[in-house]
Scaffold this motif. Structure first.
Motif, PDB file in Angstrom:
ATOM      1  N   TYR A   1       0.958  -1.157   0.055  1.00  0.00           N
ATOM      2  CA  TYR A   1      -0.053   0.043  -0.159  1.00  0.00           C
ATOM      3  C   TYR A   1       0.978   1.193   0.012  1.00  0.00           C
ATOM      4  CZ  TYR A   1      -3.297  -3.594   1.366  1.00  0.00           C
ATOM      5  OH  TYR A   1      -4.195  -4.552   1.551  1.00  0.00           O
ATOM      6  N   GLY A   2       1.592   1.472  -1.345  1.00  0.00           N
ATOM      7  CA  GLY A   2       2.341   2.430  -1.029  1.00  0.00           C
ATOM      8  C   GLY A   2       1.982   4.075  -1.193  1.00  0.00           C
ATOM      9  N   SER A   3       0.564   4.371  -1.570  1.00  0.00           N
ATOM     10  CA  SER A   3       0.032   5.348  -1.675  1.00  0.00           C
ATOM     11  C   SER A   3      -0.204   5.961  -0.203  1.00  0.00           C
ATOM     12  CB  SER A   3      -1.380   5.547  -2.429  1.00  0.00           C
ATOM     13  OG  SER A   3      -2.224   4.652  -1.938  1.00  0.00           O
ATOM     14  N   ALA A   4      -0.404   7.289   0.140  1.00  0.00           N
ATOM     15  CA  ALA A   4      -0.560   7.925   1.251  1.00  0.00           C
ATOM     16  C   ALA A   4      -1.965   7.442   1.780  1.00  0.00           C
ATOM     17  CB  ALA A   4      -0.558   9.348   1.294  1.00  0.00           C
ATOM     18  N   SER A   5      -2.141   6.993   3.113  1.00  0.00           N
ATOM     19  CA  SER A   5      -3.058   6.555   4.023  1.00  0.00           C
ATOM     20  C   SER A   5      -3.750   7.966   4.757  1.00  0.00           C
ATOM     21  CB  SER A   5      -2.967   5.692   4.647  1.00  0.00           C
ATOM     22  OG  SER A   5      -2.574   4.428   3.977  1.00  0.00           O
ATOM     23  N   SER A   6      -5.032   7.912   4.885  1.00  0.00           N
ATOM     24  CA  SER A   6      -5.634   9.071   5.769  1.00  0.00           C
ATOM     25  C   SER A   6      -6.042   8.346   7.229  1.00  0.00           C
ATOM     26  CB  SER A   6      -6.751   9.583   5.246  1.00  0.00           C
ATOM     27  OG  SER A   6      -6.269  10.214   3.711  1.00  0.00           O
ATOM     28  N   CYS A   7      -6.549   6.888   7.161  1.00  0.00           N
ATOM     29  CA  CYS A   7      -6.923   6.658   8.145  1.00  0.00           C
ATOM     30  C   CYS A   7      -6.353   5.212   8.779  1.00  0.00           C
ATOM     31  CB  CYS A   7      -8.507   6.179   8.037  1.00  0.00           C
ATOM     32  SG  CYS A   7      -9.580   7.718   7.861  1.00  0.00           S
ATOM     33  N   LEU A   8      -6.443   4.859  10.139  1.00  0.00           N
ATOM     34  CA  LEU A   8      -6.199   3.385  10.784  1.00  0.00           C
ATOM     35  C   LEU A   8      -7.285   3.354  11.407  1.00  0.00           C
ATOM     36  CD1 LEU A   8      -4.149   1.148  11.348  1.00  0.00           C
ATOM     37  CD2 LEU A   8      -3.572   2.470  13.305  1.00  0.00           C
TER      38      LEU A   8
END
Length: 457
Positions: A429-436
């Motif tokens: 998952y190389g793209s930027a994440s916004s939530c966990l």
């Protein structure tokens, strides 16, 4: 009158002869010492070192100690740093931990962190050969830090020390123990005294510790949080052991130095520091967890005795999670809010029996590429989250209850035995994440504690 004048001249002649004898004797002794000592530069407290004039305690001449320092290595900076770190080192019967300690301090700090700190090492042993060998090793291992003013090595000669033998035996300590701890108090007094003004804050360490990663940033964050509370504090603790990881405001250092010097024979330094804290009206200790420093010494500097002290709250990779908001639909017990599982410190989230579908969602202030995730639940085998999945999400949205979440989630894995850990998340998952998100997959009667959530980005 003549008889009186003759007596007067005779007295003056005797004084001149005595003074001349002392001068010759002192000069010979000084020359002999110079032959034995490694190359050094003498420093007075208000000479070539920088002194902050912000504190009232530095305005008078009654607080500075009467002491001259020898600069054995390093280049003193003319500018005060954010953090000054002080440690004292003596010759040990079994090995030395000084170099590993310094390696840990510098290697666990980023370039920006190192530029904001200075480490002062007091070589407090009177063995000239040991000091010369140690200085040679330090110049070889830390030439760059010495040249850039990030490391200073100093010494105080024995003549400046008050007696450390034949002192009263408080607590029924042996004469050897009393002498050792009294000398140690004086070492710290001189070290603290020299360090005053070198940094905005002063951190006391011992010469046999390892450091947590990016400890200066964590310390700065804790200071800012403490200052925001606008409460009086004299000492912040980043380790529960001895005189390790104790942080002071630079303005208090002249007082602390004089305090240690005045009561050097009364009790060990870690006991004295508690009295100093109380005198400055901080009633309770302020101890931060996890600890930033771990004791690595196996053999004590006192007679080489075996020493197995370890800080159980130490974490080598102290986390610094990015800014975020945390939301949950699980019932919160008292003030154990969901955000406490995300923030650094002793706090944790504590909720009543979760049901299937309940969640705890972290919404990042800024999207980040997540590389590693760790989740720990429960304590001492109780209140463990038995069944849940860990997810990362994209595209932040606001729900009807004014809570934030993400529109799209991807499952990373499942919590097992109350824990979850995954590295190299960015490979898939190389793209930027916004939530966990931690989502409960099966209800349970037992309450749940989410002790800590750690991510690396």
């Amino acid at each position: 009158m003549r008889r009186h004048s003759k007596k007067k001249h005779a007295v003056l002649l005797l004084l001149l002869l005595a003074g001349g004898f002392y001068f010759v004797r002192h000069s010979v002794n000084t020359d002999l010492k110079k032959l034995e000592e490694p190359a050094s530069v003498s420093l007075t407290w208000k000479g070539e070192r920088m002194v902050s004039m912000e504190s009232w305690v530095e305005q008078g001449d009654y607080l500075p100690l009467n002491v001259t320092y020898q600069l054995l290595a390093g280049v003193p900076s003319t500018q005060s740093r954010y953090l000054c770190i002080g440690l004292s080192s003596v010759k040990r019967k079994k090995g030395s931990y000084l170099i590993p300690t310094l390696v840990s301090l510098f290697s666990q700090s980023s370039h920006e962190e190192r530029s904001s700190m200075v480490v002062v090492v007091l070589l407090a042993d009177f063995d000239v050969s040991w000091r010369k060998t140690t200085v040679t090793k330090l110049k070889s291992e830390f030439s760059s830090a010495l040249e850039q003013g990030h490391l200073l090595v100093i010494h105080v000669t024995e003549e400046w020390y008050p007696p450390t033998a034949g002192l009263k035996r408080n607590y029924n300590d042996s004469p050897e123990r009393v002498s050792f701890r009294s000398k140690q108090n004086l070492d710290y007094a001189f070290l603290v005294h020299y360090s005053s003004g070198l940094g905005r804050y002063y951190l006391q360490l011992e010469d046999d510790v390892s450091s947590a990663k990016n400890f200066p940033t964590t310390i700065k964050k804790c200071i800012e949080e403490q200052e925001a509370k606008k409460t009086t504090w004299a000492m912040l603790e980043f380790s529960s052991l001895g005189y390790i990881g104790k942080l002071y405001q630079s303005a208090h250092l002249p007082l602390l130095a004089r305090f240690l010097f005045l009561f050097y024979q009364e009790m060990p330094c870690d006991w004295l520091m508690s009295h100093f804290r109380l005198l400055l009206t901080q009633k309770e200790p302020i101890l931060f967890k996890p600890s930033l420093f771990q004791h690595i010494g196996t053999f004590s500097s006192f007679q080489g005795t075996y020493n197995k002290l370890k800080d159980k709250d130490f974490e080598a990779s102290v986390y610094s999670n990015p800014p975020a908001e945390v939301f949950s639909d699980m019932s919160t017990y008292k003030k154990h809010f969901p955000k406490l599982a995300w923030d650094a410190g002793e706090g944790f989230f504590w909720g009543s029996s979760p049901e299937k579908g309940n969640y705890l969602t972290v919404v990042f202030t800024d999207p980040s590429v997540v590389t590693g995730i760790t989740v720990e639940t429960g304590t001492e085998g109780k209140d463990i989250l038995a069944s849940a999945q860990v997810e990362i999400g994209h595209n932040v949205i606001t729900t009807t209850k004014e809570k934030k979440t993400c529109k799209d989630f991807h499952i990373l894995g499942f919590i097992e035995n109350g824990c979850f850990a995954m590295q190299e998340v960015d490979k898939n998952y190389g793209s930027a994440s916004s939530c966990l998100r931690i989502q409960v997959t099966a209800g349970q009667k037992e309450w749940v504690i989410i002790r800590k959530i750690r991510i690396s980005t």
